[in-house]
Scaffold this active site. Sequence first.
Site, PDB file in Angstrom:
ATOM      1  N   HIS A  34       0.860  -1.303  -0.108  1.00 49.82           N
ATOM      2  CA  HIS A  34       0.031  -0.129   0.067  1.00 49.82           C
ATOM      3  C   HIS A  34       0.806   1.315  -0.059  1.00 49.82           C
ATOM      4  O   HIS A  34       2.061   1.266   0.408  1.00 49.82           O
ATOM      5  CB  HIS A  34      -0.866   0.177   0.975  1.00 49.82           C
ATOM      6  CG  HIS A  34      -1.979  -0.904   1.038  1.00 49.82           C
ATOM      7  ND1 HIS A  34      -3.036  -0.869   2.057  1.00 49.82           N
ATOM      8  CD2 HIS A  34      -2.464  -2.137   0.229  1.00 49.82           C
ATOM      9  CE1 HIS A  34      -3.847  -1.998   2.020  1.00 49.82           C
ATOM     10  NE2 HIS A  34      -3.443  -2.603   0.826  1.00 49.82           N
ATOM     11  N   GLU A  50       0.770   3.809   1.842  1.00 49.56           N
ATOM     12  CA  GLU A  50       1.498   4.222   3.280  1.00 49.56           C
ATOM     13  C   GLU A  50       2.581   3.317   3.558  1.00 49.56           C
ATOM     14  O   GLU A  50       3.625   3.905   4.203  1.00 49.56           O
ATOM     15  CB  GLU A  50       0.368   3.886   3.942  1.00 49.56           C
ATOM     16  CG  GLU A  50      -1.021   4.958   3.857  1.00 49.56           C
ATOM     17  CD  GLU A  50      -1.927   4.129   3.425  1.00 49.56           C
ATOM     18  OE1 GLU A  50      -3.253   4.253   3.728  1.00 49.56           O
ATOM     19  OE2 GLU A  50      -1.803   3.237   2.411  1.00 49.56           O
TER      20      GLU A  50
END
Length: 161
Positions: A59, A61
Amino acid sequence: MHSFIDNEDDVAFMREALRLAWKAYGADEVPVGAVVVRAGKIIARAYNQVELLKDATAHAEMLALTQAEAAVGDWRLVDCDLYVTKEPCVMCAGALVHVRIRRVIFGCPDPKAGAAGSTMNLLQTQVLNHRCEITPGVLQNECAAILQSFFQKKRNLKSDF
């Protein structure tokens, strides 16, 4: 949770996260972008690469945190802020707490899987050793629009078969 006040820096950093989300869109990844900021400067940039890397943990992040840790030279990111176009999921929220990110600024909520207030608030739960400040809704409409466009395109492609 804090309500969003039109902060020029927040908007500028979210625009960069949104630019990265468009890179993900172009790569046929769920269009989420993230940047990590320290002392007013971007030290990490990433976008979703789950399909490209064949890695469920890739992801935006998570990739941005790994870059930021390398830039800082430590896994602790206590004086860093993360800007992400969509509310973090449980996995990402857990990592954000673990690295002790100071503040999480996100664009649009994720009513099905968001862990910064939508389904739960892992970023501020009292049982963990750190709580992140949260600023939701920065460029919310733009951040939601790119996701809606992506999933609409996916649905249209499916109906063509």
